[in-house]
Scaffold this active site. Structure first.
Site, PDB file in Angstrom:
ATOM      1  N   ASP A  67       1.033  -1.258   0.076  1.00  0.00           N
ATOM      2  CA  ASP A  67       0.136  -0.166  -0.053  1.00  0.00           C
ATOM      3  C   ASP A  67       0.701   1.201   0.039  1.00  0.00           C
ATOM      4  OD1 ASP A  67       0.691  -0.729   2.705  1.00  0.00           O
ATOM      5  OD2 ASP A  67      -0.860   0.347   3.611  1.00  0.00           O
ATOM      6  N   ASP A 204       3.977   3.876   8.890  1.00  0.00           N
ATOM      7  CA  ASP A 204       3.907   2.557   9.633  1.00  0.00           C
ATOM      8  C   ASP A 204       4.658   2.529  10.861  1.00  0.00           C
ATOM      9  OD1 ASP A 204       2.204   2.701   7.171  1.00  0.00           O
ATOM     10  OD2 ASP A 204       2.376   0.518   7.013  1.00  0.00           O
TER      11      ASP A 204
END
Length: 303
Positions: A67, A204
């Site tokens: 992603d 992340d």
């Protein structure tokens, strides 16, 4: 007039939704354009957002989960298709070189653009980048992931009334800025300090010291906020942040404004995440696809 704004191309984590494209963000910083984490559909979102391939001068990939990088093949090929005349520097974790190579040459195309690879290794990387320094720090995620920080050096703001009072005009103004003195007149006599602006991009990661250091005293912090409070245990297990944790990082670091993004598809409405973050850090906004977010005005100079 310089342009400094953050263009949101996509806000979805892991899987896109009907309302959210995969990740993708462009930071416009005067003449530079930093494309962060181009996920699937980035090319199309660029069209909707009015972002051209020519606007991109750097590509910054935090890590190689899909992603955050599956839009790279299209973007890299578009640079050549549109004959972008300037070199484009790609920053990415060195441990993912094999993935970068596969994405770069995923299909046949005629490569006309100049791509300069700048793999990142180590805990903390400093890269001079023209009008600013680009810093990267290793974060805490199941695969190697880096956050980025843009730091403009401090400078000075010329005051026209002081120039006039000292009789400095025309080309001498430029000389004074370059050399710091003309005769008995110093730059400090005709100017005041101008704090440099700062920006951070934290994707992340679990909460960690590196995330706070990236966000230290920034004017704008863009931070992943994948989960709500109720899923805090899951967030830690899979290496992510809750919106409240993102706000805590902003507060601890002394950031000025926080932008939440990278939302799980389990939250069609991110209003509750925004509310949870604002309980800790009031100056928080939730990003939506195709938003354009301006960098806050410079901090006032210290007295």
């Amino acid at each position: 007039m310089s342009t400094r704004e953050f263009v949101v191309l996509g806000t979805a984590s892991q899987a896109p939704t009907r309302q959210r494209n995969h990740n993708g963000y462009l930071l416009r910083w005067d003449g530079e354009g930093l494309l962060f984490d181009p996920g699937e559909g980035t090319q199309r979102q660029m069209l909707h957002a009015g972002v051209a391939a020519h606007d991109i001068t750097r590509i910054c990939v935090t890590h190689f989960h899909g992603d955050h990088c599956l839009g790279l093949p299209g973007v890299l090929q578009r640079l050549s298709l549109d004959r972008v005349p300037h070199p484009v520097t790609a920053h990415f974790p060195a441990s993912g070189q094999h993935w970068f190579d596969r994405l770069h040459h995923a299909t046949a195309f005629h490569e006309a653009a100049v791509l300069v690879e700048h793999p990142l290794a180590g805990e903390h990387v400093h890269t001079p980048a023209g009008p600013f320094t680009l810093e990267a720090r290793r974060l805490s995620h199941p695969i190697e992931s880096y956050g980025y920080r843009v730091v403009e050096p401090d400078g000075r703001r010329i005051l026209p009334e002081r120039l006039a009072a000292h009789g400095v005009t025309g080309p001498d103004v430029g000389r004074l800025q370059r050399e710091g003195r003309i005769g008995a007149v110093t730059l400090e006599q005709v100017s005041v300090p101008r704090p440099g602006q700062k920006f951070a991009f934290v994707m992340d990661t679990r909460r960690c010291a590196a995330a706070v250091e990236l966000a230290r005293d920034v004017d704008l912090l863009v931070c992943e906020s994948t989960f709500a409070d109720a899923d805090a245990d899951l967030a830690h297990e899979v290496g992510h942040l809750t919106a409240r944790e993102a706000a805590t990082i902003a507060a601890e670091a002394g950031a000025r404004r926080l932008v939440l993004t990278h939302f799980s598809q389990r939250y069609p409405d991110v209003g509750p995440l925004l509310d949870q973050a604002r309980e800790v850090f009031p100056d928080t906004v939730a990003a939506h696809d195709l938003d354009r977010i301006t960098i806050p005005r410079r901090r006032p100079a210290p007295e």
